[in-house]
Scaffold this motif. Structure first.
Motif, PDB file in Angstrom:
ATOM      1  N   TYR A 339      29.530 140.209 -30.911  1.00 53.09           N
ATOM      2  CA  TYR A 339      29.400 140.153 -32.368  1.00 53.09           C
ATOM      3  C   TYR A 339      27.938 140.363 -32.754  1.00 53.09           C
ATOM      4  CZ  TYR A 339      34.081 138.087 -32.473  1.00 53.09           C
ATOM      5  OH  TYR A 339      35.422 137.856 -32.340  1.00 53.09           O
ATOM      6  N   LYS A 340      27.731 141.054 -33.856  1.00 51.73           N
ATOM      7  CA  LYS A 340      26.397 141.262 -34.403  1.00 51.73           C
ATOM      8  C   LYS A 340      26.400 140.911 -35.886  1.00 51.73           C
ATOM      9  CE  LYS A 340      25.054 144.924 -31.176  1.00 51.73           C
ATOM     10  NZ  LYS A 340      24.581 146.322 -31.039  1.00 51.73           N
ATOM     11  N   LEU A 341      25.265 140.405 -36.341  1.00 55.65           N
ATOM     12  CA  LEU A 341      25.154 140.007 -37.741  1.00 55.65           C
ATOM     13  C   LEU A 341      25.338 141.225 -38.648  1.00 55.65           C
ATOM     14  CD1 LEU A 341      24.593 137.693 -39.693  1.00 55.65           C
ATOM     15  CD2 LEU A 341      22.161 138.233 -39.517  1.00 55.65           C
ATOM     16  N   ILE A 593      29.426 131.694 -21.473  1.00 50.13           N
ATOM     17  CA  ILE A 593      29.000 131.268 -22.811  1.00 50.13           C
ATOM     18  C   ILE A 593      28.101 132.346 -23.397  1.00 50.13           C
ATOM     19  CG2 ILE A 593      27.736 129.549 -24.150  1.00 50.13           C
ATOM     20  CD1 ILE A 593      28.489 127.482 -22.082  1.00 50.13           C
ATOM     21  N   HIS A 594      28.437 132.806 -24.583  1.00 48.03           N
ATOM     22  CA  HIS A 594      27.645 133.804 -25.294  1.00 48.03           C
ATOM     23  C   HIS A 594      27.035 133.143 -26.530  1.00 48.03           C
ATOM     24  CE1 HIS A 594      29.513 137.086 -22.915  1.00 48.03           C
ATOM     25  NE2 HIS A 594      30.564 136.283 -22.947  1.00 48.03           N
ATOM     26  N   LYS A 595      25.846 133.608 -26.895  1.00 48.20           N
ATOM     27  CA  LYS A 595      25.118 133.025 -28.017  1.00 48.20           C
ATOM     28  C   LYS A 595      24.909 134.062 -29.112  1.00 48.20           C
ATOM     29  CE  LYS A 595      22.513 129.641 -25.276  1.00 48.20           C
ATOM     30  NZ  LYS A 595      21.168 129.115 -24.952  1.00 48.20           N
ATOM     31  N   LEU A 596      25.116 133.618 -30.358  1.00 45.81           N
ATOM     32  CA  LEU A 596      24.842 134.455 -31.529  1.00 45.81           C
ATOM     33  C   LEU A 596      23.674 133.822 -32.281  1.00 45.81           C
ATOM     34  CD1 LEU A 596      28.470 135.130 -32.826  1.00 45.81           C
ATOM     35  CD2 LEU A 596      27.114 136.498 -31.240  1.00 45.81           C
ATOM     36  N   MET A 597      22.560 134.565 -32.325  1.00 43.68           N
ATOM     37  CA  MET A 597      21.339 134.076 -32.979  1.00 43.68           C
ATOM     38  C   MET A 597      21.194 134.785 -34.330  1.00 43.68           C
ATOM     39  SD  MET A 597      20.271 132.244 -30.336  1.00 43.68           S
ATOM     40  CE  MET A 597      18.548 131.917 -30.635  1.00 43.68           C
ATOM     41  N   GLY A 598      21.073 134.005 -35.386  1.00 40.56           N
ATOM     42  CA  GLY A 598      20.925 134.637 -36.699  1.00 40.56           C
ATOM     43  C   GLY A 598      20.671 133.652 -37.813  1.00 40.56           C
ATOM     44  N   HIS A 599      21.129 132.408 -37.638  1.00 38.93           N
ATOM     45  CA  HIS A 599      20.894 131.396 -38.670  1.00 38.93           C
ATOM     46  C   HIS A 599      19.449 130.919 -38.606  1.00 38.93           C
ATOM     47  CE1 HIS A 599      24.763 130.564 -40.605  1.00 38.93           C
ATOM     48  NE2 HIS A 599      25.324 130.891 -39.453  1.00 38.93           N
TER      49      HIS A 599
END
Length: 628
Positions: A339-341, A593-599
């Motif tokens: 997933y991407k922002l 485990i995958h991480k979504l960085m954006g907040h």
């Protein structure tokens, strides 16, 4: 003795000539005396030099200038004081060094003089002849006289004079350079002053133009406000029309099913219903099928009236979900993790507390601590409906299974039900003593369950509009509540570090699960219902086997707290909203485990779309972020 006396007088004469006339004259005189071989006495009077006859060059006082314009007067006074100090130093008499404690003899003076002037050959001749006379006894060392102090003082003054001339030259160069720098600085000052005046004029012009534009555009604000209100009204009407259409389609499907079951024989046909221009049905003869349908409707009305008289709803029989549907979804292929922002929707002024997806449409609702909930159309993020009625922050929300109602829980200790067709609050449940953390709908749509800070959970009957049961057992705040899919089983997560499973019909706790070491913030079932996922205040995620009521795995992704967990439609991917602002995606099949960085700040809530192609998360900055 006469020869010795002549030699001494000759040396003295050479010394006087060297000191008076210079190096060249002294050397010539010494050679002449040595060549003639005759010695004679000459009276020499040595006088002390009274004053230095050197004419100092007068330095023009061109550097003195009083600063022009708006310069500070103190700076001008400082310049005058510095120049006065310099003048006083230059006018001071040179202080001669004190006399040597040990007088210098003529022999040493001559040697030092010749070494200083670089006359090595003369020095060799002098030393050879001098020491030869000493060896022969012609000259005795004690008879040698001392050199007068005036000669050494003259040499010291000459050296000091040379140094002063050198320093004077350097100071003149520095003064010239400072004068040039001063002229250059004055020119730059004038240029920048002129440039500043021009900029000020341009700024004043821009300010005047900006004021004019503000006055010009102020006339458009009422028109824009009216257009915005019309746009909002049209969107609301569009949404309401869509919901009415779906309701009509559902009624048509129900009527068609009733007609198929009530059809008596193939010989009977349904007469065509013709509608006139006025919209009213034309009188047509009623056939047997229409007659049976009308009788069925009357019976249904009688049952509805009886139900209204009793009011209290009945819990349906437990209906397990069809596992084949979920198995088909799980076998579609690998789950998505990249997933991407994609987009950011700024919906609230305060933190977003909850996000929920509509069960059938591409619509989501977001609740915030600003006491508002907003219905948002996807993927554009257009606000279709806004609800205002709670007097404190909204903690959770949940759609009715049909999608036409919404339940919200709040810090004002109430649970409210909203009609999405009208956008109004249709029912308010009051009974909790403290803030309500969570709420959820039963699959039949007749019951709503809520959990509160007062350590209790309640089950509310929508039809009778009262609390049917209160669940007691937790020793601390009940942070989350969830119905098992298509059943009467409830799951609660509490700050007392335990999970409890309840029978909603009796209000009794059937089983408790222990294993967390910290307060549990959220717990949820998979779509099939065979696994429970929970997260606590230190970021630990635990998976439980609901069939065996045993823990399966524990994953520590702390130390930031896990605020909410949610499964995708296949049940193979678990998303966690973390207090560090990171969205963690856990693959239940591989354990990765995958991480979504954006907040930019804390993430409070996370939810998947129906097809799993998108992910939505809400944070403490009041935004809802779309990942795809």
């Amino acid at each position: 003795m006469a020869a010795q006396q002549g030699m001494r007088n000759s040396a003295l004469r050479v010394l006087e000539e060297a000191l008076g006339m210079g190096l060249t004259a002294a050397a010539d005189t010494a050679e002449a005396v040595a060549a003639e071989g005759a010695y004679y006495l000459e009276q020499v009077t040595v006088t002390e030099a009274s004053e230095d006859d050197y004419d100092y060059e007068e330095i023009p006082d061109d550097n003195f200038c009083i600063p022009e314009g708006e310069e500070d007067l103190a700076k001008a006074i400082q310049i005058v004081q510095e120049q006065a100090t310099d003048t006083y130093i230059l006018e001071q008499k040179t202080v001669l060094p004190p006399k040597h404690a040990v007088p210098e003899v003529i022999e040493d003076f001559l040697c030092n003089f010749l070494i200083k002037m670089g006359m090595t050959r003369t020095l060799d001749c002098f030393q050879s002849e001098w020491y030869e006379l000493i060896q022969k006894g012609i000259i005795e060392l004690r008879d040698a006289e001392n050199v007068p102090d005036v000669y050494t003082q003259n040499m010291f003054l000459e050296n000091e004079n040379k140094n002063l001339k050198k320093e004077l030259k350097q100071h003149k160069q520095a003064a010239d350079k400072a004068r040039e720098d001063l002229l250059k600085t004055q020119k730059e000052r004038d240029f920048h002053r002129m440039h500043h005046k021009r900029i000020v004029q341009e700024k004043n012009k821009l300010v005047n133009d900006l004021k004019g534009l503000k006055l010009h555009y102020a006339s458009y604000e009422p028109t824009i406000r009216v257009l915005h209100e019309k746009h909002h009204t049209l969107l609301k009407e569009k949404m309401l029309t869509s919901l009415e259409r779906d309701r009509a389609l559902g009624q048509i499907s129900g009527l068609e099913a009733t007609l198929r079951h009530m059809e008596i024989g193939r010989s009977y046909t349904v007469p065509e219903i013709r509608v006139g221009h006025s919209g009213e049905r034309e009188n047509v003869p009623e056939g047997p099928t229409q007659k049976c349908l009308r009788e069925a409707r009357e019976q249904n009305k009688c049952k509805t009236k009886m139900k209204d008289s009793t009011k209290d709803s009945e819990f349906p029989v437990d209906i397990k979900p069809d596992p084949s549907q979920n198995l088909c979804k799980e076998n579609l292929g690998p789950s998505k993790f990249d997933y991407k922002l994609n987009n950011i929707f700024r919906l609230h002024e305060l933190p977003v507390s909850c996000i929920a997806m509509h069960p059938r449409k591409e619509i989501l609702v977001s609740c915030g601590e600003d006491r508002l909930w907003k219905l948002v159309g996807l993927p554009e993020g257009i606000v279709l409906l806004t609800g205002l009625g709670h007097t404190d922050w909204i903690s959770d929300c949940c759609f009715h299974p049909s999608g036409n109602k919404l339940a919200t829980s709040s810090g004002d200790t109430t649970v409210k039900l909203w009609d999405l067709c009208k956008g109004d609050c249709i029912l308010t449940f009051e009974g909790h003593n403290h803030a309500v953390w969570s709420c959820t709908w039963h699959s039949c749509g007749d019951f709503v369950a809520s959990s509160s800070l007062d350590k209790t959970s309640k089950i509310w009957d929508v039809n009778s509009e009262r609390c049917r049961c209160t669940l007691y057992g937790h020793t601390d705040s009940v942070n989350s509540i969830e119905f098992f899919p298509f059943s009467n089983t409830l799951l609660t997560a509490s700050a007392d570090k335990s999970l409890s499973i309840w029978d909603a019909r009796t209000g009794k706790c059937e089983h408790s699960l222990y294993g967390h070491m910290h307060s549990i913030n959220d717990a949820i079932f998979t779509p099939r219902g065979h696994i429970i996922a929970s997260c606590d205040a230190c970021g630990v995620i635990k998976l439980w086997d609901f069939r065996k009521l045993l823990p399966v795995v524990s994953i520590d992704i702390g130390p930031s707290p896990g605020n909410e967990v949610n499964f995708d439609s296949t049940g193979r991917v678990l998303a966690q909203a973390s207090g560090s602002g990171v969205i963690h995606l856990l693959d239940l099949k591989s354990g990765q485990i995958h991480k979504l960085m954006g907040h930019e700040s804390e993430a409070h809530t996370v939810v998947f779309s129906h097809d799993g192609e998108s992910l939505f998360s809400g944070g403490s900055d009041g935004t809802v972020r779309t990942w795809s």
